[in-house]
Design an enzyme around this catalytic site. Structure first.
Site, PDB file in Angstrom:
ATOM      1  N   ARG A  60      40.380  39.783  44.866  1.00 31.32           N
ATOM      2  CA  ARG A  60      40.358  41.238  44.691  1.00 31.32           C
ATOM      3  C   ARG A  60      39.156  41.619  43.831  1.00 31.32           C
ATOM      4  NH1 ARG A  60      46.697  42.654  43.195  1.00 31.32           N
ATOM      5  NH2 ARG A  60      47.593  42.077  45.224  1.00 31.32           N
ATOM      6  N   ASP A  95      36.636  44.259  41.894  1.00 33.82           N
ATOM      7  CA  ASP A  95      36.823  45.506  41.175  1.00 33.82           C
ATOM      8  C   ASP A  95      35.937  46.608  41.732  1.00 33.82           C
ATOM      9  OD1 ASP A  95      38.677  44.395  39.388  1.00 33.82           O
ATOM     10  OD2 ASP A  95      37.089  43.693  38.041  1.00 33.82           O
ATOM     11  N   ARG A 144      31.623  39.274  34.611  1.00 34.34           N
ATOM     12  CA  ARG A 144      30.896  40.335  33.913  1.00 34.34           C
ATOM     13  C   ARG A 144      30.909  40.113  32.403  1.00 34.34           C
ATOM     14  NH1 ARG A 144      33.739  45.528  36.051  1.00 34.34           N
ATOM     15  NH2 ARG A 144      32.400  46.503  34.471  1.00 34.34           N
TER      16      ARG A 144
END
Length: 257
Positions: free
Chosen positions: A49, A51, A196
């Site tokens: 999944r 973002d 990230r």
């Protein structure tokens, strides 16, 4: 029958992979387009999944259907009902036991950072950006500390719902390509915002705000509150999934170029 598909998308146009109440998830767009070809509702399951704002060069998903169509119809027909910023790259029938998420052995991501005093125009929304010069050598050394099995709590989003923060990192590389710095990662799975957050910390290393030992201490301390801020999603690409050869899937990994 069960159909597996490879999907590419520009994440800036979506609020992440997962279906949204407003229909702005990649899953929403793909399910709608496939339903137009199948003549019935379908439910997509994906390997990972992504973002909001995160791109995919090779997301892998599967759906089940009661109708038969040639693989070309699942590709061309579906793409005819999709906006230009999302495309099905391939489709093939798979065994009933296959699952896009649970059959995956590893996932791969790349983060593309434009390192220049002026933000890019033509690549806006497609790459991350940092304005000060970065020293690539210590970033490369720090990235090696991520290899192997670790508790990645220091790089985990506070809202992450994974049952365990322990992941096994198979690849963690940092390479310079002109004005671009490309971070490449492969792991058995990833935590929410993990890449990230890692990129944000490696940028601190490249600035000289963190030395290599301090970066290692972040990993060992397992405390997200001590780590640098989360980096922007713009330059993050889901680049592929590793499956056992028994599933006989087309190539499921590509790279940013």
């Amino acid at each position: 029958m069960k159909i597996a598909i490879g999907i590419e998308y520009h994440g800036a146009y979506f609020q992440g992979w997962q279906s949204q109440p407003n229909g702005r998830g990649v899953q929403d767009a793909v399910e709608h387009a496939i339903a137009m070809v199948a003549g019935e509702k379908v439910r997509m399951h994906a390997a990972g999944r992504t973002d909001s704002g995160v791109h995919a060069l090779m997301q892998v998903g599967h759906f089940e259907t009661t109708v038969q169509r040639p693989n070309t119809a699942w590709v061309r027909g579906t793409n005819a009902h999709l906006p230009p910023w999302v495309r099905v790259r391939w489709a093939c029938e798979v065994a009933e036991e296959f699952h896009a998420r649970f059959s995956a052995r590893a996932r791969s991501y790349q983060y593309v950072l434009y390192n220049h005093a002026v933000a890019p125009a033509s690549q806006h929304g497609r790459v991350g950006w940092y304005h000060r010069p970065l020293d690539i050598a210590p970033m490369q050394q720090a990235a090696k500390l991520l290899l192997g099995e670790h508790d990645f709590s220091a790089f985990r989003a506070s809202e992450c719902q994974a049952s365990s923060p322990i992941r096994t990192m198979h690849r963690a590389e940092v390479k310079q390509q002109g004005q671009y710095i490309v971070f490449s990662f492969q792991a058995n799975a990833f935590l929410q915002h993990q890449i990230r957050n890692v990129v944000g910390a490696l940028v601190y290393v490249g600035q000289g705000k963190l030395d290599i030992s301090a970066f290692g201490a972040l990993l060992e301390n397992k405390n997200r509150a001590l780590s640098p801020p989360t980096f922007m999603p713009d330059g993050l690409y889901f680049t592929g999934v590793t499956y056992d050869a028994v599933w006989q899937l087309p190539p499921c990994e590509t790279v940013w170029d």
